[in-house]
Scaffold this active site. Structure first.
Site, PDB file in Angstrom:
ATOM      1  N   LYS A  15       0.696  -1.071   0.009  1.00  0.00           N
ATOM      2  CA  LYS A  15      -0.190  -0.012  -0.025  1.00  0.00           C
ATOM      3  C   LYS A  15       0.798   1.312   0.006  1.00  0.00           C
ATOM      4  CE  LYS A  15      -2.099   3.087   2.002  1.00  0.00           C
ATOM      5  NZ  LYS A  15      -2.080   4.599   1.666  1.00  0.00           N
TER       6      LYS A  15
ATOM      7  N   GLY B 217       6.581   4.929   8.467  1.00  0.00           N
ATOM      8  CA  GLY B 217       5.728   6.167   8.452  1.00  0.00           C
ATOM      9  C   GLY B 217       5.775   6.805   9.796  1.00  0.00           C
ATOM     10  N   SER B 218       4.695   7.585  10.326  1.00  0.00           N
ATOM     11  CA  SER B 218       4.757   8.135  11.310  1.00  0.00           C
ATOM     12  C   SER B 218       4.655   7.522  12.735  1.00  0.00           C
ATOM     13  CB  SER B 218       3.656   9.214  11.442  1.00  0.00           C
ATOM     14  OG  SER B 218       2.487   8.887  11.297  1.00  0.00           O
ATOM     15  N   THR B 219       5.266   7.862  13.696  1.00  0.00           N
ATOM     16  CA  THR B 219       4.773   7.182  15.018  1.00  0.00           C
ATOM     17  C   THR B 219       3.374   7.226  15.424  1.00  0.00           C
ATOM     18  OG1 THR B 219       6.997   8.009  15.793  1.00  0.00           O
ATOM     19  CG2 THR B 219       5.272   7.001  17.257  1.00  0.00           C
TER      20      THR B 219
ATOM     21  N   GLY C 103       2.132   4.278  13.309  1.00  0.00           N
ATOM     22  CA  GLY C 103       2.751   2.900  13.641  1.00  0.00           C
ATOM     23  C   GLY C 103       1.959   2.226  14.852  1.00  0.00           C
TER      24      GLY C 103
ATOM     25  N   GLU D 227       9.149   1.061  11.074  1.00  0.00           N
ATOM     26  CA  GLU D 227      10.323   2.181  11.019  1.00  0.00           C
ATOM     27  C   GLU D 227       9.597   3.426  10.957  1.00  0.00           C
ATOM     28  OE1 GLU D 227      13.359   1.502  10.443  1.00  0.00           O
ATOM     29  OE2 GLU D 227      13.355  -0.426   9.685  1.00  0.00           O
TER      30      GLU D 227
ATOM     31  N   CYS E 236      13.155  10.885   7.418  1.00  0.00           N
ATOM     32  CA  CYS E 236      12.756  10.374   8.700  1.00  0.00           C
ATOM     33  C   CYS E 236      14.170  10.698   9.544  1.00  0.00           C
ATOM     34  CB  CYS E 236      12.665   8.748   8.747  1.00  0.00           C
ATOM     35  SG  CYS E 236      13.615   7.929   7.718  1.00  0.00           S
TER      36      CYS E 236
ATOM     37  N   GLU F 260       8.720  16.125  15.261  1.00  0.00           N
ATOM     38  CA  GLU F 260       9.277  16.053  13.927  1.00  0.00           C
ATOM     39  C   GLU F 260       8.633  17.082  12.938  1.00  0.00           C
ATOM     40  OE1 GLU F 260       8.278  12.537  12.115  1.00  0.00           O
ATOM     41  OE2 GLU F 260      10.035  12.220  11.399  1.00  0.00           O
TER      42      GLU F 260
HETATM   43  P1  NAP Z   1       2.043   8.385   7.540  1.00  0.00           P
HETATM   44  O1  NAP Z   1       1.116   9.296   7.417  1.00  0.00           O
HETATM   45  O2  NAP Z   1       2.299   7.630   8.696  1.00  0.00           O
HETATM   46  O3  NAP Z   1       1.499   7.394   6.223  1.00  0.00           O
HETATM   47  C1  NAP Z   1       2.461   6.240   6.178  1.00  0.00           C
HETATM   48  C2  NAP Z   1       1.649   5.108   5.395  1.00  0.00           C
HETATM   49  O4  NAP Z   1       0.447   5.088   6.280  1.00  0.00           O
HETATM   50  C3  NAP Z   1       0.934   5.736   4.190  1.00  0.00           C
HETATM   51  O5  NAP Z   1       0.895   4.829   3.158  1.00  0.00           O
HETATM   52  C4  NAP Z   1      -0.418   6.078   4.742  1.00  0.00           C
HETATM   53  O6  NAP Z   1      -1.458   6.095   3.598  1.00  0.00           O
HETATM   54  C5  NAP Z   1      -0.580   4.964   5.616  1.00  0.00           C
HETATM   55  N1  NAP Z   1      -1.718   5.216   6.833  1.00  0.00           N
HETATM   56  C6  NAP Z   1      -2.246   6.542   7.232  1.00  0.00           C
HETATM   57  N2  NAP Z   1      -3.059   6.323   8.054  1.00  0.00           N
HETATM   58  C7  NAP Z   1      -3.229   5.315   8.264  1.00  0.00           C
HETATM   59  C8  NAP Z   1      -4.327   4.472   9.007  1.00  0.00           C
HETATM   60  N3  NAP Z   1      -5.128   4.974   9.882  1.00  0.00           N
HETATM   61  N4  NAP Z   1      -4.296   3.040   8.813  1.00  0.00           N
HETATM   62  C9  NAP Z   1      -3.364   2.416   7.979  1.00  0.00           C
HETATM   63  N5  NAP Z   1      -2.659   3.231   7.186  1.00  0.00           N
HETATM   64  C10 NAP Z   1      -2.664   4.730   7.435  1.00  0.00           C
HETATM   65  O7  NAP Z   1       3.448   8.817   7.215  1.00  0.00           O
HETATM   66  P2  NAP Z   1       4.004   9.893   5.981  1.00  0.00           P
HETATM   67  O8  NAP Z   1       3.300  11.180   6.291  1.00  0.00           O
HETATM   68  O9  NAP Z   1       3.742   9.057   4.810  1.00  0.00           O
HETATM   69  O10 NAP Z   1       5.277  10.025   5.929  1.00  0.00           O
HETATM   70  C11 NAP Z   1       6.089  10.742   6.906  1.00  0.00           C
HETATM   71  C12 NAP Z   1       6.634   9.943   8.342  1.00  0.00           C
HETATM   72  O11 NAP Z   1       7.140   8.669   7.950  1.00  0.00           O
HETATM   73  C13 NAP Z   1       7.429  10.564   9.094  1.00  0.00           C
HETATM   74  O12 NAP Z   1       6.956  10.478  10.509  1.00  0.00           O
HETATM   75  C14 NAP Z   1       8.621   9.840   8.814  1.00  0.00           C
HETATM   76  O13 NAP Z   1       9.856  10.235   9.819  1.00  0.00           O
HETATM   77  C15 NAP Z   1       8.269   8.535   8.678  1.00  0.00           C
HETATM   78  N6  NAP Z   1       9.463   7.949   8.029  1.00  0.00           N
HETATM   79  C16 NAP Z   1      10.083   6.917   8.748  1.00  0.00           C
HETATM   80  C17 NAP Z   1      11.066   6.153   8.062  1.00  0.00           C
HETATM   81  C18 NAP Z   1      12.073   5.092   8.802  1.00  0.00           C
HETATM   82  O14 NAP Z   1      12.680   4.498   8.116  1.00  0.00           O
HETATM   83  N7  NAP Z   1      12.015   5.432  10.057  1.00  0.00           N
HETATM   84  C19 NAP Z   1      11.605   6.495   6.518  1.00  0.00           C
HETATM   85  C20 NAP Z   1      10.511   7.468   6.084  1.00  0.00           C
HETATM   86  C21 NAP Z   1       9.557   8.159   6.576  1.00  0.00           C
HETATM   87  P3  NAP Z   1      -1.919   7.430   3.211  1.00  0.00           P
HETATM   88  O15 NAP Z   1      -0.703   8.247   2.885  1.00  0.00           O
HETATM   89  O16 NAP Z   1      -2.668   7.189   1.861  1.00  0.00           O
HETATM   90  O17 NAP Z   1      -2.548   8.234   4.309  1.00  0.00           O
END
Ligand code: NAP
Ligand code: MG
Length: 525
Positions: A215, A268-270, A273, A291, A325, A424
């Site tokens: 996804k 993605g975000s904490t 997660g 992650e 991230c 963040e």
């Molecule tokens: P996000 O909002 O947490 O989304 C990540 C993924 O989860 C997306 O595919 C998103 O889909 C999906 N998602 C969102 N809400 C959900 C829910 N309620 N249930 C299930 N899935 C859901 O993160 P982002 O804004 O895309 O990315 C930024 C974040 O990722 C930052 O916090 C960053 O630090 C973190 N990150 C971490 C790493 C690492 O390796 N540690 C690497 C890169 C990024 P949609 O987009 O369709 O909402």
């Protein structure tokens, strides 16, 4: 003098490497990216059981190009029904053995084909990535698309080199410990490095013999769909790799809650997660790898090569518009260095000024969306309300483009209890906190709910090594930042998550151990 075989080999390797770099450079400079962007036909449907399909509901959602504010695509909005079809296809492929039971050399051959096809389609993959995310085309070619192919190649090459174990139990029994594919993997990824992070998941998942339902983030579906088309062309059987495009709280949640998904690997975000842990608890206790976010400290001491440190500090926060991230987003600077260090940072801020992502000379592109841009600007304002001052940048620019761009920014006079130091921001905003002793620097560095990465600059090897040992982060750099390799594990301490991407350790996420105990009757021992 005749060169020794070693020297000749090194020269040959160098030549091969520079040939690849030359090809990449030519792609960047010789392509008319504006024209290519106009001509390209976009695949916007989900990829399920080997075919591109509309969402069952017929629904779509719009993706806007963040660098122009213009319509880019209508993407299939999958929901629980589509996710269910994809999971069933993945399960059927897994149970049939069409992939997992292939000889390792055969899986390897197909995945190497796939990596080669990515290289042949490097320009297209890179363009899709830039159109979706606003990142500079130079980086999309050079880093994102290239590293995606390299990662898949690396995991392909591992497949026929992994041995199982025999437990030492004497001669009366043969106790075999083997790694088996888990089954159906759900991979949920973010928008900041779509190709790179997707490859980190798909490489080990598929190499181990699993089936996957991916996804992508709603902001970045295009490159994932192209990867799926190339996977089919390479010979990955139908149902083994599926891509369900859609919104997180609908398609993402359906995957997280699905009772027939064996493991979710999430980046993605904490905040999100945490939801996946709940989904697991409420459904089938599926395994979860997380992650998550970061607020990584970048410590600069007076024992450092300050010029070099300034370049790394600049790229650590401003590369990829600060949407990383592991961005080095908290500069911990030894007191007394501030004026000199800010003067060293300014030319880098000038060099990294935002520009059109399709211009090959641009080093900083657009932020991912207008909503995200507003959020970053709010943080810059909040920092000032909290008592910080803007030392560099601080403003939105290029509004006439219709896109969303923010200058490389530094907030100084920051203390670690301010929200801009704790949360963040995920944009090009560095906060500068000063310290007096190394002890204090380590204490500030560790005073964070995150623990993804950290760095220390010091030419006193004793000081640097002691600090590296005490920094609570999954990766610590000494006199560098963001140097990476697919063979080094990457992941977080604390609320930056658990589990590791990259390296052989990633296989632990995608396999389970089986003990097979064979009692040897008639043994004479
Ligand atoms: P996000 O909002 O947490 O989304 C990540 C993924 O989860 C997306 O595919 C998103 O889909 C999906 N998602 C969102 N809400 C959900 C829910 N309620 N249930 C299930 N899935 C859901 O993160 P982002 O804004 O895309 O990315 C930024 C974040 O990722 C930052 O916090 C960053 O630090 C973190 N990150 C971490 C790493 C690492 O390796 N540690 C690497 C890169 C990024 P949609 O987009 O369709 O909402
Ligand atoms: Mg999101």
């Amino acid at each position: 003098m005749v060169a020794s075989p070693n020297i000749r080999r090194r020269e040959k390797n160098k030549k091969q490497k520079s040939k690849i770099q030359e090809i990449i450079l030519n792609i960047i400079t010789d392509t008319n990216w504006q024209q290519y962007a106009k001509d390209i036909k976009l695949e916007t449907r989900a990829f399920i059981d080997g075919h591109f399909v509309d969402a069952i509901s017929g629904g779509t959602f719009e993706r806007i190009n963040p660098a122009t504010g213009k319509h880019l695509a209508q993407i299939a909005a999958c929901d629980a029904a589509d996710v269910d079809v994809a999971v069933r296809a993945a399960r059927a492929a897994f149970e049939s053995g069409v992939w997992r039971d292939l000889k390792p050399t055969e899986r390897k051959r197909i995945m190497l084909n796939w990596a080669n096809l990515m290289r042949e389609n490097l320009a297209e993959l890179a363009l899709l990535e830039t159109l979706d995310t606003g990142k500079p085309i130079k980086e999309s070619v050079n880093v994102d698309a290239s590293s995606c192919a390299n990662t898949i190649q690396w995991y392909a090459e591992c497949i026929d080199k992994m041995y199982d174990e025999i437990a030492p139990n004497g001669n009366s029994s043969l106790v075999m410990v083997s790694r088996e594919a888990i089954g159906v993997v759900g991979a949920v990824v973010p928008w900041n490095y779509p190709l790179i992070i997707t490859a980190w998941k798909l490489g080990p998942a598929l190499a181990a013999g699993n089936s996957v339902v991916l996804k992508p983030a709603e902001q970045s579906s295009l490159s994932a769909l192209k990867l799926a088309a190339l996977a089919k062309e390479a010979g990955i059987p139908d149902g083994v790799l599926n891509v369900v495009t859609g919104l997180g709280h609908i398609a993402g949640q359906a995957l997280g809650m699905h009772p027939d998904v064996d493991v979710i690997v999430f980046t993605g975000s904490t905040e999100v997660g945490r939801k996946f842990l709940e989904y697991s608890a409420k459904s089938n206790i599926k395994r979860i790898g997380l992650e998550l976010g970061g607020k990584s400290p970048h410590i600069v001491t007076r024992n450092a090569d300050l010029e070099k440190a300034a370049m790394y500090v600049a790229y650590a926060i401003w590369y990829n518009q600060g949407e990383s991230c592991n961005a080095g987003s908290r500069l911990l600077l030894e007191r007394g260095l501030r004026d000199e260090f800010m003067a060293l940072l300014k030319p880098w801020a000038e060099r990294l000024k935002p520009g059109d992502p399709l211009d090959p000379s641009t080093e900083m592109g657009a932020l991912i969306s207008p909503e995200h841009c507003s959020r970053v600007l709010e943080y810059i304002a909040l920092g000032q309300q909290e008592g910080a001052s803007v030392a560099i940048g601080g403003a939105q620019v290029l509004q006439e483009s219709g896109g969303v761009f923010i200058q490389p920014t530094v907030l100084e006079n920051v203390t670690n209890n301010m929200r801009v130091a704790r949360e963040e921001i995920f944009g090009p905003v560095l906060v500068c906190i000063e310290f007096d002793t190394l002890e204090e620097a380590i204490q500030i560095a560790n005073d964070s709910e995150y623990g993804l990465a950290a760095a220390i600059w010091s030419n006193d090897i004793n000081q640097a090594h002691l600090a590296a040992k005490r920094l609570r982060a999954g990766t610590v750099w000494i006199n560098a930042f963001d140097h990476t390799s697919v063979n080094a594990p990457f992941g977080g301490y604390k609320q930056s998550g658990f589990g590791r991407d990259k390296s052989l350790h990633a296989f632990e996420e995608y396999t389970q151990l089986k003990t097979t105990w064979l009692e040897l009757h008639g043994s004479t021992v």
